[in-house]
Design a protein around this motif. Structure first.
Motif, PDB file in Angstrom:
ATOM      1  N   ILE A   1      35.305 -31.776 -17.533  1.00 24.61           N
ATOM      2  CA  ILE A   1      34.021 -31.216 -17.929  1.00 24.61           C
ATOM      3  C   ILE A   1      33.561 -30.276 -16.822  1.00 24.61           C
ATOM      4  CG2 ILE A   1      33.314 -33.096 -19.453  1.00 24.61           C
ATOM      5  CD1 ILE A   1      31.675 -34.256 -17.226  1.00 24.61           C
ATOM      6  N   PRO A   2      32.817 -29.234 -17.178  1.00 24.89           N
ATOM      7  CA  PRO A   2      32.390 -28.270 -16.159  1.00 24.89           C
ATOM      8  C   PRO A   2      31.272 -28.819 -15.277  1.00 24.89           C
ATOM      9  CG  PRO A   2      31.557 -27.639 -18.315  1.00 24.89           C
ATOM     10  CD  PRO A   2      32.432 -28.835 -18.522  1.00 24.89           C
ATOM     11  N   TYR A   3      31.365 -28.527 -14.002  1.00 26.17           N
ATOM     12  CA  TYR A   3      30.309 -28.852 -13.047  1.00 26.17           C
ATOM     13  C   TYR A   3      29.946 -27.559 -12.334  1.00 26.17           C
ATOM     14  CZ  TYR A   3      27.919 -30.709  -8.959  1.00 26.17           C
ATOM     15  OH  TYR A   3      27.005 -30.961  -7.966  1.00 26.17           O
ATOM     16  N   GLU A   4      28.702 -27.169 -12.442  1.00 25.97           N
ATOM     17  CA  GLU A   4      28.256 -25.912 -11.847  1.00 25.97           C
ATOM     18  C   GLU A   4      27.419 -26.201 -10.619  1.00 25.97           C
ATOM     19  OE1 GLU A   4      25.766 -21.906 -13.050  1.00 25.97           O
ATOM     20  OE2 GLU A   4      26.625 -23.147 -14.614  1.00 25.97           O
ATOM     21  N   ASP A   5      27.791 -25.565  -9.532  1.00 22.04           N
ATOM     22  CA  ASP A   5      27.074 -25.704  -8.265  1.00 22.04           C
ATOM     23  C   ASP A   5      26.414 -24.364  -7.977  1.00 22.04           C
ATOM     24  OD1 ASP A   5      26.174 -26.448  -5.769  1.00 22.04           O
ATOM     25  OD2 ASP A   5      28.119 -26.249  -4.807  1.00 22.04           O
ATOM     26  N   LYS A   6      25.093 -24.312  -8.057  1.00 27.02           N
ATOM     27  CA  LYS A   6      24.369 -23.065  -7.796  1.00 27.02           C
ATOM     28  C   LYS A   6      23.568 -23.196  -6.514  1.00 27.02           C
ATOM     29  CE  LYS A   6      23.805 -20.551 -11.957  1.00 27.02           C
ATOM     30  NZ  LYS A   6      22.931 -19.649 -12.644  1.00 27.02           N
ATOM     31  N   ARG A   7      23.484 -22.105  -5.795  1.00 27.64           N
ATOM     32  CA  ARG A   7      22.700 -22.038  -4.568  1.00 27.64           C
ATOM     33  C   ARG A   7      21.769 -20.847  -4.627  1.00 27.64           C
ATOM     34  NH1 ARG A   7      27.549 -21.611  -2.906  1.00 27.64           N
ATOM     35  NH2 ARG A   7      28.589 -23.554  -3.296  1.00 27.64           N
ATOM     36  N   PHE A   8      20.578 -21.045  -4.113  1.00 28.55           N
ATOM     37  CA  PHE A   8      19.614 -19.959  -4.035  1.00 28.55           C
ATOM     38  C   PHE A   8      19.158 -19.833  -2.587  1.00 28.55           C
ATOM     39  CE2 PHE A   8      19.029 -19.226  -8.494  1.00 28.55           C
ATOM     40  CZ  PHE A   8      19.352 -20.444  -9.070  1.00 28.55           C
ATOM     41  N   MET A   9      19.142 -18.599  -2.099  1.00 29.03           N
ATOM     42  CA  MET A   9      18.639 -18.328  -0.761  1.00 29.03           C
ATOM     43  C   MET A   9      17.432 -17.413  -0.919  1.00 29.03           C
ATOM     44  SD  MET A   9      22.192 -17.773   1.262  1.00 29.03           S
ATOM     45  CE  MET A   9      23.416 -17.643  -0.034  1.00 29.03           C
ATOM     46  N   ILE A  10      16.295 -17.850  -0.376  1.00 31.43           N
ATOM     47  CA  ILE A  10      15.054 -17.106  -0.551  1.00 31.43           C
ATOM     48  C   ILE A  10      14.478 -16.776   0.816  1.00 31.43           C
ATOM     49  CG2 ILE A  10      12.722 -17.180  -1.503  1.00 31.43           C
ATOM     50  CD1 ILE A  10      13.809 -19.312  -3.488  1.00 31.43           C
ATOM     51  N   SER A  11      14.095 -15.533   0.991  1.00 26.98           N
ATOM     52  CA  SER A  11      13.408 -15.091   2.192  1.00 26.98           C
ATOM     53  C   SER A  11      12.409 -14.027   1.778  1.00 26.98           C
ATOM     54  CB  SER A  11      14.396 -14.534   3.213  1.00 26.98           C
ATOM     55  OG  SER A  11      13.702 -14.113   4.370  1.00 26.98           O
ATOM     56  N   GLY A  12      11.157 -14.362   1.861  1.00 29.80           N
ATOM     57  CA  GLY A  12      10.130 -13.417   1.432  1.00 29.80           C
ATOM     58  C   GLY A  12      10.274 -13.105  -0.041  1.00 29.80           C
ATOM     59  N   SER A  13      10.437 -11.825  -0.357  1.00 33.77           N
ATOM     60  CA  SER A  13      10.570 -11.419  -1.761  1.00 33.77           C
ATOM     61  C   SER A  13      12.032 -11.303  -2.193  1.00 33.77           C
ATOM     62  CB  SER A  13       9.862 -10.088  -1.991  1.00 33.77           C
ATOM     63  OG  SER A  13      10.471  -9.089  -1.206  1.00 33.77           O
ATOM     64  N   LEU A  14      12.972 -11.588  -1.295  1.00 33.74           N
ATOM     65  CA  LEU A  14      14.396 -11.473  -1.606  1.00 33.74           C
ATOM     66  C   LEU A  14      14.960 -12.832  -2.036  1.00 33.74           C
ATOM     67  CD1 LEU A  14      17.048  -9.814  -1.547  1.00 33.74           C
ATOM     68  CD2 LEU A  14      17.316 -10.584   0.816  1.00 33.74           C
ATOM     69  N   THR A  15      15.622 -12.869  -3.179  1.00 32.62           N
ATOM     70  CA  THR A  15      16.294 -14.074  -3.660  1.00 32.62           C
ATOM     71  C   THR A  15      17.749 -13.732  -3.935  1.00 32.62           C
ATOM     72  OG1 THR A  15      14.276 -14.878  -4.709  1.00 32.62           O
ATOM     73  CG2 THR A  15      16.341 -15.862  -5.434  1.00 32.62           C
ATOM     74  N   VAL A  16      18.643 -14.501  -3.354  1.00 32.84           N
ATOM     75  CA  VAL A  16      20.070 -14.319  -3.570  1.00 32.84           C
ATOM     76  C   VAL A  16      20.603 -15.619  -4.159  1.00 32.84           C
ATOM     77  CG1 VAL A  16      22.292 -13.867  -2.473  1.00 32.84           C
ATOM     78  CG2 VAL A  16      20.225 -12.774  -1.590  1.00 32.84           C
ATOM     79  N   SER A  17      21.360 -15.511  -5.241  1.00 31.03           N
ATOM     80  CA  SER A  17      21.932 -16.720  -5.836  1.00 31.03           C
ATOM     81  C   SER A  17      23.446 -16.571  -5.947  1.00 31.03           C
ATOM     82  CB  SER A  17      21.329 -17.000  -7.214  1.00 31.03           C
ATOM     83  OG  SER A  17      21.714 -16.010  -8.131  1.00 31.03           O
TER      84      SER A  17
END
Length: 106
Positions: free
Chosen positions: A54-70
């Motif tokens: 079965i699929p397992y999804e690992d997501k990460r979000f990096m937030i600094s001020g108004s910048l969001t990187v996933s």
């Protein structure tokens, strides 16, 4: 990437993201251990035992001020159903094993 992360103050978040890769490996390895356990427990019992993933999804979000990187990655985790052990709900024995080992259930 590290220079950009240093400028944006994301270095601690990136360090945390590296540890999350371990959790993905942990989930996959625990899935295999539990699959083997359910398959062994099902041996000799009446019913159907099915090995799958079965699929397992690992997501990460990096937030600094108004910048969001996933970023994220999906891996297949070994999974077993056993009509003899699941008590009417497919995957119950496997899910219980995963929880006993402290792994999230995908």
């Amino acid at each position: 990437m590290m220079l950009l992360a240093s400028v944006l103050g994301l270095v601690p978040v990136i360090s945390q993201a590296k540890s999350l890769n371990y959790s993905q490996t942990f989930v996959s390895k625990t899935g295999l251990v539990c699959s083997r356990q359910v398959m062994a427990s099902s041996r000799g019992l009446d019913g159907k035992t099915v090995f799958a993933s079965i699929p397992y999804e690992d997501k990460r979000f990096m937030i600094s001020g108004s910048l969001t990187v996933s970023s994220g990655r999906t891996v297949g985790v070994p999974y077993v159903t056993s009509t003899a052990l699941d008590r009417g709900t497919p995957g119950t024995a496997w899910k219980n094993c995963m929880l006993e080992h402290g792994a999230p259930v995908p």
